[in-house]
Design a protein around this motif. Sequence first.
Motif, PDB file in Angstrom:
ATOM      1  N   GLY A  11      -2.217   6.406  42.560  1.00  0.00           N
ATOM      2  CA  GLY A  11      -1.722   5.034  42.524  1.00  0.00           C
ATOM      3  C   GLY A  11      -0.350   4.899  43.157  1.00  0.00           C
ATOM      4  O   GLY A  11      -0.068   3.921  43.842  1.00  0.00           O
ATOM      5  N   ASP A  12       0.514   5.878  42.942  1.00  0.00           N
ATOM      6  CA  ASP A  12       1.848   5.831  43.536  1.00  0.00           C
ATOM      7  C   ASP A  12       1.796   5.931  45.053  1.00  0.00           C
ATOM      8  O   ASP A  12       2.564   5.283  45.759  1.00  0.00           O
ATOM      9  CB  ASP A  12       2.722   6.957  42.976  1.00  0.00           C
ATOM     10  N   VAL A  13       0.879   6.724  45.568  1.00  0.00           N
ATOM     11  CA  VAL A  13       0.776   6.932  47.013  1.00  0.00           C
ATOM     12  C   VAL A  13       0.124   5.732  47.699  1.00  0.00           C
ATOM     13  O   VAL A  13       0.490   5.375  48.806  1.00  0.00           O
ATOM     14  CB  VAL A  13      -0.016   8.235  47.306  1.00  0.00           C
ATOM     15  N   HIS A  14      -0.822   5.079  47.042  1.00  0.00           N
ATOM     16  CA  HIS A  14      -1.606   4.009  47.667  1.00  0.00           C
ATOM     17  C   HIS A  14      -1.182   2.618  47.216  1.00  0.00           C
ATOM     18  O   HIS A  14      -2.005   1.727  47.097  1.00  0.00           O
ATOM     19  CB  HIS A  14      -3.097   4.219  47.375  1.00  0.00           C
ATOM     20  N   GLN A  15       0.071   2.408  47.011  1.00  0.00           N
ATOM     21  CA  GLN A  15       0.573   1.110  46.578  1.00  0.00           C
ATOM     22  C   GLN A  15       1.018   0.299  47.784  1.00  0.00           C
ATOM     23  O   GLN A  15       1.665   0.810  48.680  1.00  0.00           O
ATOM     24  CB  GLN A  15       1.745   1.316  45.621  1.00  0.00           C
ATOM     25  N   SER A  16       0.665  -0.985  47.813  1.00  0.00           N
ATOM     26  CA  SER A  16       1.122  -1.856  48.891  1.00  0.00           C
ATOM     27  C   SER A  16       1.918  -3.022  48.319  1.00  0.00           C
ATOM     28  O   SER A  16       1.832  -3.324  47.126  1.00  0.00           O
ATOM     29  CB  SER A  16      -0.069  -2.366  49.704  1.00  0.00           C
ATOM     30  N   LYS A  17       2.669  -3.688  49.192  1.00  0.00           N
ATOM     31  CA  LYS A  17       3.579  -4.731  48.727  1.00  0.00           C
ATOM     32  C   LYS A  17       2.846  -5.976  48.237  1.00  0.00           C
ATOM     33  O   LYS A  17       3.349  -6.667  47.361  1.00  0.00           O
ATOM     34  CB  LYS A  17       4.567  -5.092  49.834  1.00  0.00           C
ATOM     35  N   TRP A  18       1.660  -6.276  48.777  1.00  0.00           N
ATOM     36  CA  TRP A  18       0.951  -7.471  48.311  1.00  0.00           C
ATOM     37  C   TRP A  18       0.522  -7.325  46.852  1.00  0.00           C
ATOM     38  O   TRP A  18       0.411  -8.324  46.147  1.00  0.00           O
ATOM     39  CB  TRP A  18      -0.229  -7.817  49.213  1.00  0.00           C
ATOM     40  N   LEU A  19       0.315  -6.095  46.407  1.00  0.00           N
ATOM     41  CA  LEU A  19      -0.013  -5.884  44.996  1.00  0.00           C
ATOM     42  C   LEU A  19       1.171  -6.208  44.084  1.00  0.00           C
ATOM     43  O   LEU A  19       0.976  -6.563  42.923  1.00  0.00           O
ATOM     44  CB  LEU A  19      -0.470  -4.446  44.762  1.00  0.00           C
ATOM     45  N   ASP A  20       2.383  -6.104  44.612  1.00  0.00           N
ATOM     46  CA  ASP A  20       3.553  -6.462  43.811  1.00  0.00           C
ATOM     47  C   ASP A  20       3.551  -7.950  43.479  1.00  0.00           C
ATOM     48  O   ASP A  20       3.914  -8.345  42.374  1.00  0.00           O
ATOM     49  CB  ASP A  20       4.838  -6.088  44.538  1.00  0.00           C
ATOM     50  N   PHE A  21       3.147  -8.771  44.436  1.00  0.00           N
ATOM     51  CA  PHE A  21       3.078 -10.210  44.173  1.00  0.00           C
ATOM     52  C   PHE A  21       1.986 -10.513  43.141  1.00  0.00           C
ATOM     53  O   PHE A  21       2.163 -11.374  42.281  1.00  0.00           O
ATOM     54  CB  PHE A  21       2.849 -10.980  45.470  1.00  0.00           C
ATOM     55  N   PRO A 136       6.333  -0.866  45.301  1.00  0.00           N
ATOM     56  CA  PRO A 136       7.612  -0.707  45.997  1.00  0.00           C
ATOM     57  C   PRO A 136       8.649  -1.790  45.693  1.00  0.00           C
ATOM     58  O   PRO A 136       9.834  -1.557  45.835  1.00  0.00           O
ATOM     59  CB  PRO A 136       7.221  -0.729  47.481  1.00  0.00           C
ATOM     60  N   LEU A 137       8.220  -2.975  45.271  1.00  0.00           N
ATOM     61  CA  LEU A 137       9.161  -4.059  44.953  1.00  0.00           C
ATOM     62  C   LEU A 137       9.332  -4.170  43.440  1.00  0.00           C
ATOM     63  O   LEU A 137       8.977  -5.160  42.823  1.00  0.00           O
ATOM     64  CB  LEU A 137       8.649  -5.388  45.516  1.00  0.00           C
ATOM     65  N   SER A 138       9.888  -3.119  42.845  1.00  0.00           N
ATOM     66  CA  SER A 138      10.012  -3.097  41.389  1.00  0.00           C
ATOM     67  C   SER A 138      11.310  -2.405  40.983  1.00  0.00           C
ATOM     68  O   SER A 138      11.933  -1.688  41.761  1.00  0.00           O
ATOM     69  CB  SER A 138       8.832  -2.358  40.778  1.00  0.00           C
ATOM     70  N   VAL A 139      11.686  -2.628  39.747  1.00  0.00           N
ATOM     71  CA  VAL A 139      12.859  -1.961  39.197  1.00  0.00           C
ATOM     72  C   VAL A 139      12.611  -0.456  39.113  1.00  0.00           C
ATOM     73  O   VAL A 139      13.512   0.347  39.377  1.00  0.00           O
ATOM     74  CB  VAL A 139      13.215  -2.553  37.812  1.00  0.00           C
ATOM     75  N   ASP A 140      11.372  -0.068  38.762  1.00  0.00           N
ATOM     76  CA  ASP A 140      11.036   1.358  38.705  1.00  0.00           C
ATOM     77  C   ASP A 140      11.298   2.045  40.050  1.00  0.00           C
ATOM     78  O   ASP A 140      11.849   3.144  40.092  1.00  0.00           O
ATOM     79  CB  ASP A 140       9.559   1.558  38.340  1.00  0.00           C
ATOM     80  N   GLU A 141      10.898   1.403  41.123  1.00  0.00           N
ATOM     81  CA  GLU A 141      11.102   1.988  42.449  1.00  0.00           C
ATOM     82  C   GLU A 141      12.587   2.068  42.779  1.00  0.00           C
ATOM     83  O   GLU A 141      13.058   3.044  43.361  1.00  0.00           O
ATOM     84  CB  GLU A 141      10.366   1.158  43.510  1.00  0.00           C
ATOM     85  N   GLY A 142      13.336   1.041  42.388  1.00  0.00           N
ATOM     86  CA  GLY A 142      14.779   1.079  42.602  1.00  0.00           C
ATOM     87  C   GLY A 142      15.448   2.198  41.834  1.00  0.00           C
ATOM     88  O   GLY A 142      16.325   2.886  42.347  1.00  0.00           O
ATOM     89  N   LEU A 143      15.023   2.400  40.595  1.00  0.00           N
ATOM     90  CA  LEU A 143      15.571   3.501  39.796  1.00  0.00           C
ATOM     91  C   LEU A 143      15.168   4.852  40.366  1.00  0.00           C
ATOM     92  O   LEU A 143      15.953   5.798  40.358  1.00  0.00           O
ATOM     93  CB  LEU A 143      15.107   3.383  38.341  1.00  0.00           C
ATOM     94  N   LYS A 144      13.935   4.928  40.858  1.00  0.00           N
ATOM     95  CA  LYS A 144      13.460   6.181  41.441  1.00  0.00           C
ATOM     96  C   LYS A 144      14.281   6.534  42.677  1.00  0.00           C
ATOM     97  O   LYS A 144      14.691   7.679  42.856  1.00  0.00           O
ATOM     98  CB  LYS A 144      11.985   6.053  41.816  1.00  0.00           C
ATOM     99  N   ASN A 145      14.532   5.548  43.525  1.00  0.00           N
ATOM    100  CA  ASN A 145      15.319   5.797  44.740  1.00  0.00           C
ATOM    101  C   ASN A 145      16.786   6.091  44.407  1.00  0.00           C
ATOM    102  O   ASN A 145      17.428   6.876  45.091  1.00  0.00           O
ATOM    103  CB  ASN A 145      15.233   4.598  45.675  1.00  0.00           C
ATOM    104  N   LYS A 146      17.292   5.474  43.349  1.00  0.00           N
ATOM    105  CA  LYS A 146      18.686   5.674  42.992  1.00  0.00           C
ATOM    106  C   LYS A 146      18.923   7.042  42.356  1.00  0.00           C
ATOM    107  O   LYS A 146      19.888   7.724  42.658  1.00  0.00           O
ATOM    108  CB  LYS A 146      19.128   4.577  42.026  1.00  0.00           C
ATOM    109  N   ARG A 147      18.015   7.456  41.482  1.00  0.00           N
ATOM    110  CA  ARG A 147      18.228   8.685  40.734  1.00  0.00           C
ATOM    111  C   ARG A 147      17.308   9.827  41.145  1.00  0.00           C
ATOM    112  O   ARG A 147      17.458  10.929  40.638  1.00  0.00           O
ATOM    113  CB  ARG A 147      18.042   8.416  39.261  1.00  0.00           C
TER     114      ARG A 147
END
Length: 152
Positions: A11-21, A136-147
Amino acid sequence: MNVIRKIEHWGDVHQSKWLDFLRIILGLVIFGKGVSFISDTSTLQNLITQNNVFGFSSMLISVAIHVVAFAHLVGGILIILGLVTRFAVVIQIPILLFAVFFVNLTRGFSMPNSELWLSILVLFMLILFWVVGSGPLSVDEGLKNKRGKRYD
């Protein structure tokens, strides 16, 4: 546990931005149902009392309604933000299973029973986001990239 990790990785590998909406819309629907439960508890209590499969008392049903409303409010916000999305989704799945099989199904599969169709659709979307995660458009992704690690 290994199978669950493999599903999460896929699921992490096959995530697209339209699913975020779609995830944000799902969170708004769940949050809206929580607000609806809080604003009109008497109608919901009457509905559950009429379909009382397990023979619970009205006080226990009232407590359950407030717990479900709280879970929908908090879970909806977490899903909208994409913060611990898989956890928020897993908390919502049993509630939706109960709604589909014990509350809405008793009214039948007729087209006017829109609550049943909405509950089924939301249940399938919850299962989808349990598999694919927050995106990719989530707080989790932001935290992952930050830490450098993921918190869902």
